[in-house]
Design a protein around this motif. Structure first.
Motif, mmCIF file in Angstrom:
data_model
loop_
_atom_site.group_PDB
_atom_site.id
_atom_site.type_symbol
_atom_site.label_atom_id
_atom_site.label_comp_id
_atom_site.label_asym_id
_atom_site.label_seq_id
_atom_site.Cartn_x
_atom_site.Cartn_y
_atom_site.Cartn_z
ATOM 1 N N ASP A 124 -38.015 22.793 82.608
ATOM 2 C CA ASP A 124 -38.336 22.164 81.328
ATOM 3 C C ASP A 124 -38.486 20.649 81.500
ATOM 4 O O ASP A 124 -39.427 20.034 80.985
ATOM 5 C CB ASP A 124 -37.236 22.458 80.297
ATOM 6 C CG ASP A 124 -37.149 23.928 79.944
ATOM 7 O OD1 ASP A 124 -38.181 24.511 79.595
ATOM 8 O OD2 ASP A 124 -36.041 24.498 80.014
ATOM 9 N N SER A 133 -31.028 24.335 73.406
ATOM 10 C CA SER A 133 -31.951 24.346 72.278
ATOM 11 C C SER A 133 -31.226 24.842 71.027
ATOM 12 O O SER A 133 -30.629 25.931 71.044
ATOM 13 C CB SER A 133 -33.144 25.263 72.561
ATOM 14 O OG SER A 133 -33.881 25.503 71.379
ATOM 15 N N TYR A 171 -31.662 24.105 78.505
ATOM 16 C CA TYR A 171 -32.882 23.712 79.198
ATOM 17 C C TYR A 171 -32.599 23.685 80.695
ATOM 18 O O TYR A 171 -31.462 23.455 81.133
ATOM 19 C CB TYR A 171 -33.329 22.324 78.737
ATOM 20 C CG TYR A 171 -33.602 22.231 77.249
ATOM 21 C CD1 TYR A 171 -34.688 22.886 76.674
ATOM 22 C CD2 TYR A 171 -32.776 21.483 76.414
ATOM 23 C CE1 TYR A 171 -34.943 22.801 75.313
ATOM 24 C CE2 TYR A 171 -33.019 21.392 75.052
ATOM 25 C CZ TYR A 171 -34.101 22.054 74.505
ATOM 26 O OH TYR A 171 -34.342 21.971 73.165
ATOM 27 N N SER A 218 -37.422 18.749 77.113
ATOM 28 C CA SER A 218 -38.382 19.838 76.967
ATOM 29 C C SER A 218 -39.652 19.310 76.322
ATOM 30 O O SER A 218 -39.601 18.472 75.415
ATOM 31 C CB SER A 218 -37.798 20.959 76.103
ATOM 32 O OG SER A 218 -38.787 21.913 75.763
ATOM 33 N N GLU A 219 -40.801 19.805 76.788
ATOM 34 C CA GLU A 219 -42.066 19.418 76.176
ATOM 35 C C GLU A 219 -42.451 20.356 75.042
ATOM 36 O O GLU A 219 -43.420 20.110 74.324
ATOM 37 C CB GLU A 219 -43.179 19.402 77.228
ATOM 38 C CG GLU A 219 -43.452 20.731 77.899
ATOM 39 C CD GLU A 219 -44.555 20.646 78.936
ATOM 40 O OE1 GLU A 219 -45.364 19.692 78.857
ATOM 41 O OE2 GLU A 219 -44.621 21.526 79.827
ATOM 42 N N ASP A 220 -41.692 21.440 74.852
ATOM 43 C CA ASP A 220 -42.035 22.431 73.833
ATOM 44 C C ASP A 220 -41.391 22.144 72.484
ATOM 45 O O ASP A 220 -41.838 22.667 71.463
ATOM 46 C CB ASP A 220 -41.617 23.833 74.308
ATOM 47 C CG ASP A 220 -42.374 24.255 75.566
ATOM 48 O OD1 ASP A 220 -43.555 23.872 75.688
ATOM 49 O OD2 ASP A 220 -41.787 24.940 76.412
#
Length: 568
Positions: free
Chosen positions: A434, A423, A430, A473-475
């Motif tokens: 994730d 990130s 990740y 990642s979904e964030d």
């Protein structure tokens, strides 16, 4: 084939829809556990009701009449306390229709997709629930109940009172529509599953796993506590985060564990006397086969994740390889480290070469490779698998055609995963959680892959891997990640920033090209880096240039010492 059949022919009858749905709501219509899962979507349910209103036939039902105990049953989105009773109706054929009718016409069921169906009185058509329903758009449970219908037009539907005759017309048709049915009175569940098998082998076939599940469904009692193929898929996904493996592949892993041909005839699977080949686990029960098959599948998935570098099902090049690995880990639960290394080489050599080595057939691939796994001979099995790729030509896939649903795209994604993408916001890599959180039930990694340039470049360059950004990642969204990668944060040192960029096949030069809008220069620079990384990754994983010798502890050193000096 058994000569036994039905003692008496099925009797024919008809049910008015109001009566049939009422019986379903009361727990007197049930779905056997060997039936496939509910598969219809919203448009299927709408078409069903449209056929009813138009007076079209919707097909006959086949219902099994039998005594049944009290139970709490599930019918679509409905949980029903079903009483004990005689003449309970079990749905052998017609599950999708009965489930749709019972749910769409019920207040609770109608709240859930795909049963959230309304009727538009003005346009005279069934529709999916609108975000903001208008007065003339009425939920089916209200339309179906005369008292509720009258209350509706005294309340929220009052502005649409001119459409009351249309509502009354449709309500009457729905309640009085006649559904034909055949009733079978037979206590032998084998005959019922035989009927189910035959009916579903005409027209639109069931999957192989669904037929297998029906043939070996076992008694209705205790079904909720037994393992099944869909349940194994769910449990493996929960334990590993690998994603939900499709039922057919799960079935083939179970069959591969028990014999070298996962495509063999399934109807005599648990009858050793009828098997064409000797069973590898004689006398094994179905429950044991399922439990041991699940355990072997988990070991195979863990190997793929931790050793091979395939973190999720969507990055698996060929499902046939999962079947083969499950057979291997079923017979050799704890292989030595050298054999794990050789198995990793084998996986990547097959992944790169594809089924062409096996006459271009995935079915042939699984058959040939599973037959090379010999129970009781770990070294021979590994050697056979690795030798099966001797004729394959080492080749690096072309990164100029990237699609997430193709083998090349999945190989490239694995090479990017091996870089441990970090990130740019937190600097941390990740992990599998994730990726699993993002992809969940997805069959491809499309949700994790985004374009640098959705437009403004040639159609050829649109396909380049260089034009894709892998965000596991979904964030953190792709837009946020692109913005973050374009500028080094003040609190991140140069070494860390270079490592973050490298984890996406980027460097300061390519980022400068991107920031200045030099699309051609950016794509060329990154495509070169993507290709170099892919070559390095496959070289490490496939190890084409190394000798594929077995582990030292598998060699008979005493025999070697007996060879005379100077002998070969």
């Amino acid at each position: 084939m058994s000569l036994d059949g039905l003692g008496t022919q099925p009797s024919a009858t008809t049910y008015e829809l109001e009566d049939l749905v009422g019986q379903a709501w009361g727990g007197r219509v049930r779905v056997p556990h060997f039936q496939r899962d509910f598969r219809w979507g919203t448009q299927d349910v709408i078409r069903l009701f449209d056929s009813i209103i138009k007076g079209y036939p919707i097909g006959s039902l086949l219902l099994w009449v039998r005594h049944s105990s009290a139970d709490v049953i599930t019918l679509g989105s409905l949980a029903i306390s079903a009483p004990e009773g005689e003449n309970i109706l079990w749905v052998v054929d017609g599950q999708q229709r009965i489930t749709s009718l019972a749910n769409a016409l019920h207040k609770v069921g109608n709240e859930h997709a795909p049963f959230s169906i309304y009727y538009d009185l003005a346009t005279r058509e069934f529709i999916n629930r609108p975000k903001t329903p208008e007065a003339q758009q009425i939920p089916l449970p209200i339309l179906f109940d005369l008292d509720e219908l009258l209350n509706w037009f005294s309340g929220p539907g009052q502005p649409a009172s001119e459409f009351f005759p249309e509502a009354r017309r449709v309500a009457k048709i729905l309640r009085q529509y006649k559904v034909p049915a055949y009733l079978v009175r037979q206590n032998d569940e084998k005959i019922l599953t035989d009927i189910f098998d035959r009916m579903n082998n005409y027209g639109k076939r069931l999957s192989r796993a669904e037929i297998f599940s029906a043939l070996f469904a076992g008694p209705e009692e205790g079904a909720a506590d037994r393992l099944s193929i869909p349940r194994i898929a769910e449990r493996v996904a929960a334990r590993t985060g690998f994603g939900t493996i499709d039922d057919n592949t799960v079935l083939h892993t179970i069959l591969a564990r028990r014999g070298p041909d996962p495509m063999r005839d399934i109807r005599s699977e648990f009858d050793d006397s009828s098997r064409r080949s000797a069973p590898e686990f004689p006398g094994e029960s179905q429950d044991t086969a399922y439990a041991e098959g699940e355990a072997a599948l988990v070991r195979a998935v863990t190997f793929l994740q931790e050793v091979v570098g395939v973190p999720h099902l969507s990055l698996l090049t060929y499902k046939a390889l999962l079947v083969v690995m499950t057979r291997f880990f079923a017979h050799f639960p704890e292989p030595n480290l050298r054999n794990l290394q050789l198995l990793r080489r084998f996986y990547w050599r097959v992944a790169v070469s594809g089924p062409t080595v096996f006459k271009g057939s995935f079915t042939q691939m699984s058959r040939v490779l599973c037959a090379l796994v010999i129970p009781g001979n770990e070294e021979g099995s590994v050697s056979g698998l690795i030798r099966s790729m001797d004729e394959a030509t080492p080749v690096i896939p072309n990164a100029e055609r990237f699609r997430t649903n193709e083998a090349v795209g999945k190989i490239i994604l694995c090479s990017w995963w091996a870089l441990r993408p970090r990130s740019p916001i937190t600097g941390t890599s990740y992990d599998t959680r994730d990726l699993t959180g993002l992809l969940s039930e997805q069959s491809t990694a499309a949700l994790a892959v985004h374009r640098f340039y959705p437009r403004g470049i040639s159609s050829r360059q649109q396909l380049w891997a260089a034009n894709r950004l892998f965000v596991p990642s979904e964030d953190e969204s792709a837009d946020l990640l692109l913005e973050s990668l374009s500028q080094q944060p003040l609190d991140v040192d140069d070494r860390t920033w270079d490592a973050i960029l490298a984890s996406y096949c980027l460097d300061r030069v390519s980022v400068e090209h991107f920031n200045r809008g030099r699309r051609e220069e950016f794509l060329l620079a990154r495509q070169s880096e993507v290709t170099v990384n892919l070559q390095s990754f496959l070289s490490r994983m496939a190890e084409w240039e190394y000798e594929d010798t077995p582990a030292l502890d598998s060699l008979d050193l005493d025999e070697l010492e007996d060879v005379p000096n100077g002998s070969e």
